[in-house]
Design a protein around this motif. Structure first.
Motif, short mmCIF file in Angstrom:
data_model
loop_
_atom_site.label_atom_id
_atom_site.label_comp_id
_atom_site.label_asym_id
_atom_site.label_seq_id
_atom_site.Cartn_x
_atom_site.Cartn_y
_atom_site.Cartn_z
N ALA A 280 -44.24 -3.34 -5.94
CA ALA A 280 -45.56 -2.91 -5.49
C ALA A 280 -45.64 -2.77 -3.97
CB ALA A 280 -46.62 -3.90 -5.99
N VAL A 281 -45.04 -3.70 -3.23
CA VAL A 281 -45.28 -3.69 -1.78
C VAL A 281 -44.03 -3.44 -0.95
CG1 VAL A 281 -47.24 -5.25 -2.05
CG2 VAL A 281 -45.00 -6.19 -1.47
N ALA A 282 -42.85 -3.43 -1.57
CA ALA A 282 -41.64 -3.26 -0.76
C ALA A 282 -40.80 -2.08 -1.24
CB ALA A 282 -40.81 -4.53 -0.75
N GLY A 283 -41.32 -1.37 -2.21
CA GLY A 283 -40.65 -0.16 -2.66
C GLY A 283 -39.19 -0.37 -3.05
N GLY A 284 -38.89 -1.53 -3.62
CA GLY A 284 -37.52 -1.77 -4.08
C GLY A 284 -36.58 -2.23 -2.99
N ALA A 285 -37.08 -2.42 -1.76
CA ALA A 285 -36.19 -2.87 -0.69
C ALA A 285 -35.89 -4.36 -0.78
CB ALA A 285 -36.82 -2.57 0.66
N VAL A 286 -36.67 -5.07 -1.58
CA VAL A 286 -36.42 -6.51 -1.75
C VAL A 286 -35.88 -6.74 -3.16
CG1 VAL A 286 -37.49 -8.79 -1.82
CG2 VAL A 286 -38.19 -7.14 -0.07
N LEU A 287 -34.75 -7.41 -3.23
CA LEU A 287 -34.07 -7.59 -4.51
C LEU A 287 -34.01 -9.07 -4.87
CD1 LEU A 287 -31.05 -5.31 -3.63
CD2 LEU A 287 -32.97 -4.71 -5.11
N VAL A 288 -34.04 -9.32 -6.16
CA VAL A 288 -33.81 -10.70 -6.60
C VAL A 288 -32.29 -10.91 -6.68
CG1 VAL A 288 -34.01 -12.35 -8.49
CG2 VAL A 288 -35.98 -10.98 -7.82
N ALA A 289 -31.78 -11.73 -5.78
CA ALA A 289 -30.33 -11.96 -5.72
C ALA A 289 -29.91 -13.09 -6.65
CB ALA A 289 -29.91 -12.31 -4.30
N MET A 290 -30.81 -14.02 -6.88
CA MET A 290 -30.48 -15.14 -7.77
C MET A 290 -31.68 -15.45 -8.66
SD MET A 290 -28.57 -17.83 -5.28
CE MET A 290 -27.39 -17.30 -4.05
N ASP A 291 -31.45 -15.30 -9.94
CA ASP A 291 -32.47 -15.69 -10.91
C ASP A 291 -32.07 -17.09 -11.37
OD1 ASP A 291 -34.10 -16.13 -13.04
OD2 ASP A 291 -33.26 -14.53 -14.29
N ASN A 292 -32.60 -18.10 -10.70
CA ASN A 292 -32.12 -19.46 -10.94
C ASN A 292 -32.75 -20.12 -12.16
OD1 ASN A 292 -30.33 -19.43 -8.83
ND2 ASN A 292 -31.83 -20.20 -7.34
N CYS A 293 -34.06 -19.91 -12.31
CA CYS A 293 -34.77 -20.54 -13.42
C CYS A 293 -36.19 -19.99 -13.42
CB CYS A 293 -34.77 -22.07 -13.27
SG CYS A 293 -35.49 -22.68 -11.75
N PRO A 294 -36.99 -20.33 -14.41
CA PRO A 294 -38.34 -19.73 -14.45
C PRO A 294 -39.19 -20.06 -13.22
CG PRO A 294 -37.77 -20.65 -16.58
CD PRO A 294 -36.68 -21.06 -15.64
N HIS A 295 -38.87 -21.12 -12.52
CA HIS A 295 -39.68 -21.47 -11.35
C HIS A 295 -38.91 -21.32 -10.05
CE1 HIS A 295 -42.31 -23.24 -14.43
NE2 HIS A 295 -43.26 -23.00 -13.56
N GLN A 296 -37.81 -20.61 -10.05
CA GLN A 296 -37.18 -20.32 -8.77
C GLN A 296 -36.28 -19.10 -8.84
OE1 GLN A 296 -33.77 -21.81 -6.38
NE2 GLN A 296 -35.33 -23.17 -5.53
N CYS A 297 -36.48 -18.20 -7.88
CA CYS A 297 -35.47 -17.16 -7.67
C CYS A 297 -35.36 -16.94 -6.17
CB CYS A 297 -35.82 -15.89 -8.44
SG CYS A 297 -37.34 -15.14 -7.99
N VAL A 298 -34.32 -16.26 -5.78
CA VAL A 298 -34.12 -15.98 -4.36
C VAL A 298 -34.18 -14.48 -4.16
CG1 VAL A 298 -32.51 -16.14 -2.42
CG2 VAL A 298 -32.74 -18.05 -4.02
N ALA A 299 -35.09 -14.05 -3.29
CA ALA A 299 -35.26 -12.63 -3.00
C ALA A 299 -34.61 -12.33 -1.66
CB ALA A 299 -36.73 -12.27 -2.98
N VAL A 300 -34.02 -11.16 -1.55
CA VAL A 300 -33.31 -10.77 -0.33
C VAL A 300 -33.75 -9.37 0.07
CG1 VAL A 300 -31.05 -10.32 0.69
CG2 VAL A 300 -31.30 -12.15 -0.98
N GLY A 301 -33.90 -9.18 1.36
CA GLY A 301 -34.23 -7.83 1.81
C GLY A 301 -34.42 -7.82 3.32
#
Lengths: 1071, 91
Positions: A280-301
């Motif tokens: 919605a706000v970053a047009g795909g420039a921010v990616l989820v690099a690590m889907d760790n668990c339902p309450h944590q992921c790491v986004a990179v961009g």
């Protein structure tokens, strides 16, 4: 101290054990609570007890199975309080588990019985200053691992640059030094390499704890450790200075990196929420690099795009935190760093792993093709980490216990979040908040409470501990003629462990050099008869080998069949269920030990524990033998090797795959000790044996290969004497007429038959089915006597109780001196319902089910009713399978093996057919005076539950007389008569049933028996009268419900009560 | 402001409900530490925050609370701190 330690005295980590693990087991939770209270009382009244001594004693005494409690504590007062609290919790039947973060663990439904154990290796980000430093002082393997980076730095000519200086700071480090070290540890090379070292150190501790591992996986860079641990990646090529150089190069790239600033954002929400916001706000420039668990992921961009995502998430109340480094791992943005990585791994050989490895990019097992595996691994740096999917997949594949084999404990928290609400455990080996030793205690405590088999001795391997007699124990073996009291095995073991350190250094050095996994899968020349494929072998340190268990090759197995021999007249070759003799497990462990200490002889096998049978499966299975040098005494040349044996899966014990079945310590020396004086052999009530050798053979399940006893001599309360003749070994294996042995397992087994003869001389034969559960020691005082030798043999009765017996054996060499001494052989007694008939005797003469004459209709002398309430022992999967092998035909056995249902379904299948055959052959015998083997009859069961019994293998033959079978609540009854119609019903009575309840049950059973015989609905049957004195009932049938018979007439049924069961039978004669 | 003992009781109940398969000390007090004594991990704190918001039916500024802790390099959270945070944001 090693040279490298001297060169770089980086840290003084040895804080020692600041807590202890206390483990207790008992038959059930009530008994466990009692033991916990007893232990608490002891600790309260002996507050000065050395806790390591007490903990070590409990570790040695931990019995397999049962209900288990584990408590971690650092002081006597605290221990007593926790034990009392635990006992109170155990007393509350609503409490299904105790999982107290302070260190009290109990699980009513232990996970080791539900699934397997997997290791998870953390990657970069898990590092923290001084991680595992306090384990270096308690586990030499940890110290060795970290010392290795000193060595690498020295070899690279940069001794002052050892990573250890950053990993383990000196205790007097200033805050500035600490901050600088933390910053250094966040860099690419130090983070990856530092965590890898820590992961490898933990692997070695777990390996020494002999944790059974079914699968491994790594998170991000933790995948390196996973691939190494599983033998999928050769270590020597990469775990050297090249890795250091590569990481240096990448670090320089990172330092020099220009371009847009990249930000990593840890978000307290699942991947979907972040993806949605990013779209919605970053047009795909921010990616989820690590889907760790339902309450944590790491986004990179890029920084600016991440800021927009961060702002929206924060507005929604989602927690987030920027990570203190800017490497865009696990996204295509990492591609610029990849060149050196690809170069580094291109020449690294990948191999078929000995343990399945799951990929953190796909969540699936790594592909078997080495190149495909390498590509997947290398490219995982530019692909997202799918940890949630990975854990779900491993769970779906049966993993229930996840052990985090590295620092910090993040992965365990991720698993907790992913599997929340389901049965599982995720246990970190190390966390920053606890000392290293204490967290190891928490880990091991939870594993013990979950019944995961573990070598607790490793916790005490480098400490001198002494036995504490804290609870009144049954008197020590009142051995015939004063057998010396059992030596403190643990004490011996631990004292010798002083030598362990040197050996261990070599083990670990070699491990890091990759010599172990390098040999994975390579068949080597098998000098000994049970050595098959060597999985790993570090000479002088450890070995794992496997061997196929196949009845066609292992001919000895057909002479060692549970349930007996000659169970069919039609097929005289049909025997019971082949099981691996305990002595073959001993031989396998002795062979492993001999490979580790070539040139030495096996002088003893001690502390033998057996936890289950190893049956030969219809489908060949594999035996795995693991052994490791535990102690070396340079002064005497004595070597102790800890070994175990397991099978890698069998269809009888579906959950037992990979679990240790037999374990022991094998002792080797440069030469055999001098034979000792024989044990005293004074016999109370001495007399010659009444039984002949032939009686003994008939009463044991062993075939000719094992039949070495030649005479039975004098016998008395304390023991028995006889002779045996050593038999040739050319019939053991189909393909090996001249097997090389260490101990001659058939001879050792045959020597123990003298104990069977002693039991035959006893008046009471119940409880005579014996399962060996452990042996204190088997000692050897010379080489195996030559084939053809006639040897004197003595059996000693050490102790006898209702559930167990303990025996000893001495076998004398051709020179008349003791050659073999076996002490403390414990057997579990099985109680099977044969009355006074012989389980191992001819099967046409005994019945596992019991006749119920009161339920047989009067006036029909050849009608027979048999019933069984299967005892727990007979429902035990291996014993039940042996029951199938001796009472069913080959076709029926195949059908049983293919059954897919529950355990109860398997019992109903078996006991239904068994009761039917027993009733039919009893009726047949009553009329024709011909005894029949159950395995010579074949049951055909139609979809409505109707049984037809025919002679084996002849579908055209006239059937035996008709039979009806009833099953209720696991109890089974069958009725057979030479009549046109037969029917049976079985009703369970409530506890303490009164006369009215019994009458109601008789009426119900009578109606249902008639309905069964006429194949009509029971509602069309009404009981007109029941005579409680004779059990006879008259049952009216609704006119028209059953034509043409009985056409509205009343028919007779016979009812009988036995215990809490009412059985009714009928042949539908008119009342 | 709600009395601290009420909020403590709420917190105690929500913690036990959120992590039903763990055992916590019989008495949770203001001094009880979230990580060291209750054995929670940081992910658990995220889950707990979610459940507390559900329990009270409103959004609570946990982000700012945790940032404050980070800024002063706290290595654990006392239940008392969490109670005070909740009280000040529930009034």
């Amino acid at each position: 101290m090693t040279a490298t330690q001297t060169a770089t005295p980086a840290a003084t980590p040895a804080t020692g054990w600041d807590s202890e693990l206390f483990v207790l087991a008992a038959a059930d939770r009530a008994a466990l609570a009692d033991r916990a209270r007893s232990l608490a009382a002891f600790v309260e009244s002996h507050p000065d007890t050395a806790l390591p001594d007490l903990a070590g004693t409990l570790a040695v005494d931990l019995a397999p199975g049962g209900s288990r409690l584990a408590v971690v504590s650092g002081s006597a007062a605290d221990l007593a309080a926790r034990l009392r609290r635990a006992a109170d919790r155990l007393a509350d039947p609503k409490v299904k588990q105790v999982r107290d973060a302070n260190g009290v663990y109990f699980f009513a439904e232990p996970l080791a019985e539900q699934g397997t154990v997997a290791l998870l290796f953390p990657g970069e980000g898990a590092q923290y200053p001084d991680m595992l430093a306090d384990l270096c002082g308690v586990f030499p393997e940890v110290e060795e691992t970290f010392a290795w980076c000193d060595q690498l730095a020295a070899e690279a000519g940069r001794p002052d640059d050892s990573l250890r200086r950053v990993l383990h700071l000196p205790p007097d480090a200033t805050p500035d030094q600490k901050a600088a070290a933390e910053a250094e540890l966040r860099k690419l090379g130090p983070s990856i390499f530092g965590v890898l070292l820590a992961d490898l150190a933990v692997i070695k501790v777990l390996w020494n704890l002999q944790l059974p591992v079914a699968a491994v996986a790594g998170h991000s860079a933790g995948e390196i450790a996973a691939l190494l641990a599983a033998g999928a990646m050769r270590s020597e090529e990469m775990l050297g200075s090249r890795l250091v150089e590569t990481l240096d190069l990448m670090q320089r790239q990172e330092d020099a990196a220009g371009g847009p600033e990249v930000v990593l954002l840890a978000v307290g929400a699942g991947k979907a929420a972040v993806d949605e916001t990013a779209a919605a706000v970053a047009g795909g420039a921010v990616l989820v690099a690590m889907d760790n668990c339902p309450h944590q992921c790491v986004a990179v961009g890029p920084a600016e795009a991440v800021a927009r995502v961060e702002a929206v998430l924060n507005d929604r109340g989602v927690l987030s935190e920027r990570l203190p480094f800017r490497r865009p791992y696990h996204t295509p943005l990492f591609e610029p760093w990849m060149g050196p990585f690809r170069e580094l791994f291109a020449p690294v050989p990948f191999a078929d792993p000995h343990t399945p490895v799951y990929s953190c990019s796909t969540g699936e097992p790594f592909p078997p093709d080495p190149d495909a595996a390498r590509d997947l691994f290398v490219n995982h740096w530019v692909h997202p980490v799918a940890f949630t999917r990975l854990v779900e997949r491993m769970y779906a594949d049966g993993v229930r216990v996840f052990v985090e084999a590295g620092p910090r404990g993040n992965l365990s928290a991720f698993v907790e979040d992913i599997l929340r609400g389901r049965p599982f455990a995720a246990i970190p080996a190390n966390v920053p908040r606890r000392s290293g030793p204490t967290q190891i205690n928490h880990l091991v405590g939870q594993l013990v409470a979950h019944h995961v088999p573990i070598n607790l001795g490793h916790l005490y391997a480098h400490r001198e501990t002494y036995r504490v007699e804290w609870e009144p124990t049954p008197s020590p073996p009142a051995a015939a003629g004063g057998l010396a009291s059992a030596p403190d095995v643990m004490g011996d073991y631990l004292a010798a462990m002083e030598q362990f350190l040197d050996v261990q250094r070599e083990v670990m050095g070699a491990f890091l050099a990759g010599a172990g996994p390098a040999q994975a899968g390579m068949p080597v020349q098998a000098p000994y008869c049970l050595v098959g494929e060597v999985i790993e072998h570090e000479p002088g340190s450890y070995i794992t080998f496997r061997r196929v268990m196949d009845e066609r090759e292992d001919r000895y197995a057909d002479d060692h069949t549970l349930g007996g021999r000659g169970v069919s007249r039609t097929d005289p070759a049909q025997n019971g269920l082949p099981v691996l003799p305990m002595t073959f497990s001993l031989e396998a462990m002795a062979e492993a030990a001999s490979l580790l200490a070539p040139g030495k002889v096996v002088t003893a096998i001690r502390n033998i524990r057996l936890s289950r049978w190893l049956p030969f499966d219809p489908e060949p299975t594999k035996l795995e033998v693991r052994a490791a040098v535990a102690a070396v005494d340079p002064a005497t040349g004595e070597v102790q090797v800890k070994a175990d044996v397991r099978d890698l899966g069998n269809s009888f014990h579906r959950d037992a795959a990979g679990k240790v079945a037999c374990e022991a310590v094998v002792v080797l020396a440069d030469q055999y000790p001098d034979p000792p004086a024989p044990l005293p052999f004074e016999l109370t009530g001495e007399r010659p044996c009444r039984s002949a050798v032939e009686d003994l053979r008939r009463n044991m399940f062993h075939g000719p290969l094992f039949q070495m006893i030649r005479s039975l001599g004098r016998c008395g309360a304390e023991g028995i004497e006889g002779t045996l003749e050593v038999q040739p070994r050319d019939g053991w294996f189909a393909s090996n007429p001249d097997p090389t042995v260490v101990i001659d397992p058939v001879l050792v087994d045959a020597a123990m038959h003298i104990l069977g003869a002693w039991h035959l001389e006893q008046p009471d034969w119940t409880g005579r089915i014996l399962l060996p559960i452990g042996v204190h020691a088997v000692e050897f005082f010379g080489p195996v006597p030559p084939v053809g030798s006639h040897l004197l043999l003595r059996g000693h009765n050490e102790e006898e109780t209702a559930r167990q017996v303990r025996h000893g054996v001495e076998l004398f060499g051709p020179d008349g001196r003791v050659w073999l001494r076996l002490t403390g052989a414990g057997y579990w007694r099985f109680y099977l319902p044969f009355g006074d008939v012989n389980f191992f005797g001819p099967k046409d003469q005994y019945f596992l089910t019991t006749r119920l004459p009161a339920a047989e209709p009067p006036g029909r002398p050849d009608a027979r009713c048999y019933w069984i309430s299967p005892p727990a022992d007979l429902q035990q999967p291996v014993l039940r399978a042996s029951g199938v092998r001796v009472t069913m035909t080959a076709r029926e056995t195949t059908e049983y093996n293919a059954l897919a249902g529950t355990d109860a379904d398997r019992s109903d299948w078996f006991f239904g057919r068994l009761a039917a055959k027993d009733a039919v052959r009893a009726a047949w015998h009553a009329r024709h005076d011909v005894a029949t083997f159950p395995a010579d009859m074949e049951a055909e069961v139609d979809p409505d539950g109707g049984y037809t019994i025919r002679p084996r293998g002849d579908a055209e033959a006239d059937p035996f007389p008709p039979v009806a079978v009833a099953v209720a609540g696991g109890k089974v009854a069958a009725f057979s008569a030479f009549a046109e119609r037969v029917g049976i019903a079985l009703e369970l009575l409530p506890k303490k049933a009164d006369a009215a309840a019994e009458r109601a049950a008789r009426e119900a059973a009578a109606r249902r028996a008639v309905a069964d015989a006429l194949r009509i609905d029971p509602t069309d049957c009404t009981v007109a009268a029941v005579d409680p004195a004779t059990g006879s009932a008259a049952v009216a049938v609704t006119p028209g419900a059953s034509d043409p018979y009985p056409n509205g007439s009343r028919v007779r049924a016979q009812t009988a009560r036995t215990g809490d069961v009412v059985v009714a039978t009928t042949t539908c004669v008119p009342a | 402001m709600r009395p601290p003992e009420h909020v403590l009781a709420d917190l105690d109940a929500v913690v036990r409900r959120t992590f039903p398969d763990r055992d916590f000390p019989d008495a949770v007090s203001a001094d009880t530490r979230v990580f060291a004594d209750l054995g929670l991990a940081s992910i658990d704190l995220v889950v707990l925050a979610e459940r507390l918001e559900q329990h009270y039916g409103r959004r609570l500024p946990f982000g700012a609370f945790l940032k404050g802790l980070r800024d002063r390099r706290a290595d654990d959270i006392a239940i008392g701190e969490l109670v005070e945070f909740l009280r000040s944001n529930l009034s």
